[in-house]
Scaffold this active site. Structure first.
Site, PDB file in Angstrom:
ATOM      1  N   SER A 123       0.497  -1.237   0.379  1.00  0.00           N
ATOM      2  CA  SER A 123       0.040  -0.271   0.093  1.00  0.00           C
ATOM      3  C   SER A 123       1.023   1.383  -0.256  1.00  0.00           C
ATOM      4  O   SER A 123       1.748   0.967   0.614  1.00  0.00           O
ATOM      5  CB  SER A 123      -1.122   0.201   0.912  1.00  0.00           C
ATOM      6  OG  SER A 123      -1.276   1.317   1.604  1.00  0.00           O
ATOM      7  N   TYR A 147      -1.958  -1.480  11.515  1.00  0.00           N
ATOM      8  CA  TYR A 147      -2.401  -1.608   9.200  1.00  0.00           C
ATOM      9  C   TYR A 147      -0.941  -1.537   9.424  1.00  0.00           C
ATOM     10  O   TYR A 147      -0.328  -1.956   8.254  1.00  0.00           O
ATOM     11  CB  TYR A 147      -3.577  -0.907   9.228  1.00  0.00           C
ATOM     12  CG  TYR A 147      -3.665  -1.255   7.408  1.00  0.00           C
ATOM     13  CD1 TYR A 147      -4.115  -2.858   7.135  1.00  0.00           C
ATOM     14  CD2 TYR A 147      -3.421  -0.060   6.899  1.00  0.00           C
ATOM     15  CE1 TYR A 147      -4.016  -2.806   6.117  1.00  0.00           C
ATOM     16  CE2 TYR A 147      -3.421  -0.456   5.416  1.00  0.00           C
ATOM     17  CZ  TYR A 147      -3.758  -1.420   5.189  1.00  0.00           C
ATOM     18  OH  TYR A 147      -3.831  -2.427   4.091  1.00  0.00           O
ATOM     19  N   LYS A 151       1.971  -3.811   6.807  1.00  0.00           N
ATOM     20  CA  LYS A 151       2.132  -3.771   5.434  1.00  0.00           C
ATOM     21  C   LYS A 151       4.290  -3.347   5.305  1.00  0.00           C
ATOM     22  O   LYS A 151       4.781  -3.945   4.758  1.00  0.00           O
ATOM     23  CB  LYS A 151       1.611  -2.583   4.492  1.00  0.00           C
ATOM     24  CG  LYS A 151       0.398  -2.538   4.619  1.00  0.00           C
ATOM     25  CD  LYS A 151      -0.125  -3.363   3.442  1.00  0.00           C
ATOM     26  CE  LYS A 151      -1.335  -4.048   3.513  1.00  0.00           C
ATOM     27  NZ  LYS A 151      -1.820  -5.564   3.029  1.00  0.00           N
TER      28      LYS A 151
HETATM   29  N1  LIG Z   1      -9.009  -1.225  -0.594  1.00  0.00           N
HETATM   30  C1  LIG Z   1      -7.986  -0.186  -0.489  1.00  0.00           C
HETATM   31  O1  LIG Z   1      -8.091   1.014  -0.440  1.00  0.00           O
HETATM   32  C2  LIG Z   1      -6.156  -0.420  -0.171  1.00  0.00           C
HETATM   33  C3  LIG Z   1      -5.096  -0.433  -0.135  1.00  0.00           C
HETATM   34  C4  LIG Z   1      -4.193  -0.637  -0.473  1.00  0.00           C
HETATM   35  C5  LIG Z   1      -3.669  -1.693  -0.004  1.00  0.00           C
HETATM   36  N2  LIG Z   1      -4.945  -2.877  -0.048  1.00  0.00           N
HETATM   37  C6  LIG Z   1      -4.447  -4.562   0.624  1.00  0.00           C
HETATM   38  O2  LIG Z   1      -5.218  -4.706  -0.470  1.00  0.00           O
HETATM   39  C7  LIG Z   1      -5.483  -5.983  -0.275  1.00  0.00           C
HETATM   40  C8  LIG Z   1      -7.539  -6.489  -0.180  1.00  0.00           C
HETATM   41  O3  LIG Z   1      -7.824  -5.748  -0.207  1.00  0.00           O
HETATM   42  P1  LIG Z   1      -9.681  -4.678  -0.535  1.00  0.00           P
HETATM   43  O4  LIG Z   1     -10.095  -3.759  -0.742  1.00  0.00           O
HETATM   44  O5  LIG Z   1      -9.361  -5.888  -1.602  1.00  0.00           O
HETATM   45  O6  LIG Z   1      -9.796  -5.903   0.975  1.00  0.00           O
HETATM   46  P2  LIG Z   1     -11.100  -6.294   0.950  1.00  0.00           P
HETATM   47  O7  LIG Z   1     -11.621  -6.830   2.841  1.00  0.00           O
HETATM   48  O8  LIG Z   1     -12.437  -6.573   0.448  1.00  0.00           O
HETATM   49  O9  LIG Z   1     -10.957  -8.349   0.605  1.00  0.00           O
HETATM   50  C9  LIG Z   1      -9.400  -9.032   1.953  1.00  0.00           C
HETATM   51  C10 LIG Z   1     -10.345  -9.983   1.888  1.00  0.00           C
HETATM   52  O10 LIG Z   1      -9.305 -10.990   3.110  1.00  0.00           O
HETATM   53  C11 LIG Z   1     -10.686 -11.767   3.665  1.00  0.00           C
HETATM   54  N3  LIG Z   1      -9.501 -12.178   4.595  1.00  0.00           N
HETATM   55  C12 LIG Z   1      -8.816 -11.107   5.305  1.00  0.00           C
HETATM   56  N4  LIG Z   1      -8.129 -11.919   6.120  1.00  0.00           N
HETATM   57  C13 LIG Z   1      -8.030 -13.319   5.979  1.00  0.00           C
HETATM   58  C14 LIG Z   1      -7.989 -14.850   6.678  1.00  0.00           C
HETATM   59  N5  LIG Z   1      -6.897 -14.965   7.837  1.00  0.00           N
HETATM   60  N6  LIG Z   1      -7.747 -16.227   6.084  1.00  0.00           N
HETATM   61  C15 LIG Z   1      -8.718 -15.589   4.633  1.00  0.00           C
HETATM   62  N7  LIG Z   1      -8.967 -14.677   4.328  1.00  0.00           N
HETATM   63  C16 LIG Z   1      -8.816 -13.767   5.087  1.00  0.00           C
HETATM   64  C17 LIG Z   1     -11.457 -11.399   3.818  1.00  0.00           C
HETATM   65  O11 LIG Z   1     -12.929 -11.699   4.023  1.00  0.00           O
HETATM   66  C18 LIG Z   1     -11.867 -10.355   2.596  1.00  0.00           C
HETATM   67  O12 LIG Z   1     -12.278 -11.326   1.676  1.00  0.00           O
HETATM   68  C19 LIG Z   1      -5.769  -5.969   1.463  1.00  0.00           C
HETATM   69  O13 LIG Z   1      -4.433  -7.002   1.549  1.00  0.00           O
HETATM   70  C20 LIG Z   1      -5.719  -4.521   1.571  1.00  0.00           C
HETATM   71  O14 LIG Z   1      -4.528  -4.150   2.564  1.00  0.00           O
HETATM   72  C21 LIG Z   1      -6.319  -2.593   0.312  1.00  0.00           C
END
Ligand SMILES: NC(=O)c1ccc[n+]([C@@H]2O[C@H](COP(=O)([O-])OP(=O)(O)OC[C@H]3O[C@@H](n4cnc5c(N)ncnc54)[C@H](O)[C@@H]3O)[C@@H](O)[C@H]2O)c1
Length: 346
Positions: A123, A147, A151
């Protein structure tokens, strides 16, 4: 076959669509903590075939060992994680366990199975408060909340692993602000409770779920005083993942670290205007106090992604808002039953 952890979540589900449409077989593992099983059938509707799905946790050592034994997995895309900044300050141990321990367990299972291609959701939060803009990959890293710290730590773990033995092909992808939805309107972002991310909040004002939007500060040092961010359409982001996977596949070994953004910043007021055009309704807002920890502006330098991956974002603000609105305005009442709390998500 590509294993997608967190593949029923926002970014993982869009990436599953892009990979399946490019001909890859996809296996999704998700514990459904922040997503719904129905996403699998929606991916099936879009692509013509459902990905294989295992409901389970990436910290489950024996589940993972079995999974690598029974499926021919060539690469892992690791999206699974908790991502709410505010929540991470309240339950840091849960974040460290889920995100850091979860990643270690996954990497150990990969190592045991001889799978060494790994694409990681990092991120722009790793840049902390920007010292200069646009943000290049060599900008100093820091974290201001648990958080963000997860990362940083996972990025470092991946670097140690890469240096520890030959053959690892690792991509650390630093996302800016993913928004929008698949143009079909069948999958999108389902925020829990009151969203603190801008686009889902605007969407909920547009659908009538919320009365008005709070703009947190209009006295920042930006052209119109409101915060500026680099919003990227989730389909562009998903394409970026496919490109990163193909880049890794073409190397004998690699540790790639790259921004995935558009290189273009938009202010809160610009986002509101674009969304009003997409949904054809006015978005009511009021100006509120700045939120602690928020930065004035943040956008990516995209040069490195272009040079190494030959990738750049193609979709603009109009598509981000139109596709986001198509998703938000459909009847997705089932998506709103989860979660009660209001947290800042990344
Ligand atoms: N959305 C954003 O703004 C953003 C920005 C930068 C980085 N990210 C990173 O991208 C990744 C995906 O983000 P997103 O927006 O799709 O989030 P999201 O919450 O929609 O998707 C993450 C998924 O992981 C699953 N999950 C969490 N912990 C788990 C575990 N221990 N075992 C199995 N499944 C698990 C959740 O149920 C969820 O479906 C994350 O790592 C997040 O930190 C997101």
């Amino acid at each position: 076959m590509i294993l997608i952890t967190g593949g029923t979540g926002f970014i993982g589900s869009h990436t599953a669509v892009v990979l399946q449409q490019a001909g890859y077989d996809v296996l999704v593992i998700d514990n459904l903590h922040n997503s719904e099983r129905e996403v699998i059938s929606a991916i099936g509707q879009i692509t013509g075939r459902e990905p294989a799905f295992i409901e389970g946790d990436i910290r489950d050592v024996s589940l993972l060992a079995g999974l690598f034994k029974t499926h021919h997995i060539q690469a892992v895309m690791h999206f699974a994680g908790l991502k709410a900044v505010g929540e991470s300050t309240q339950i840091p141990l849960t974040y460290y366990d889920n995100n850091i321990q979860g990643s270690i367990t996954l990497l150990q299972a990969m190592r045991n199975a001889g799978v060494r291609t790994f694409v990681f959701s990092s991120s722009a939060t790793v840049y902390g408060d920007p010292q200069r803009l646009p943000l290049t990959e060599d900008h100093p890293r820091s974290a201001t909340n648990p958080y963000g710290y997860t990362k940083l730590v996972i990025e470092d773990i991946l670097e140690s692993l890469y240096r520890s033995e030959p053959g690892w092909k690792i991509a650390r992808l630093r996302y800016f602000n993913p928004v929008g939805a698949h143009p079909s309107g069948l999958i999108g972002e389902s925020p829990q409770g009151i969203p603190n991310n801008l686009m889902p909040f605007i969407a909920q004002v547009a659908t009538g779920q919320r009365k008005q939007l709070n703009i947190f500060g209009n006295d920042y040092d930006t052209p119109d005083g409101t915060g500026v961010r680099d919003y990227i359409h989730v389909m562009d982001l998903a394409e970026g993942h496919k490109t990163a996977l193909e880049y890794c596949n073409a190397q004998a070994q690699t540790l790639l670290t790259t921004n995935l953004g558009t290189g273009q910043g938009y202010s809160v007021l610009e986002m509101i205007q674009a969304y009003e055009q997409a949904c054809g309704k006015p978005i009511a807002y009021q100006v509120a106090e700045r939120r602690p920890g928020d930065i004035a502006a943040c956008w990516a330098d995209t040069t490195y992604a272009k040079q190494t991956l030959g990738w750049k974002a193609d979709l603009g603000l109009k598509e981000m808002c139109q596709d986001g609105w198509r998703w938000a305005s459909r009847d997705n009442t089932g998506q709103q039953k989860r979660g009660q709390d209001s947290f800042n998500t990344d």
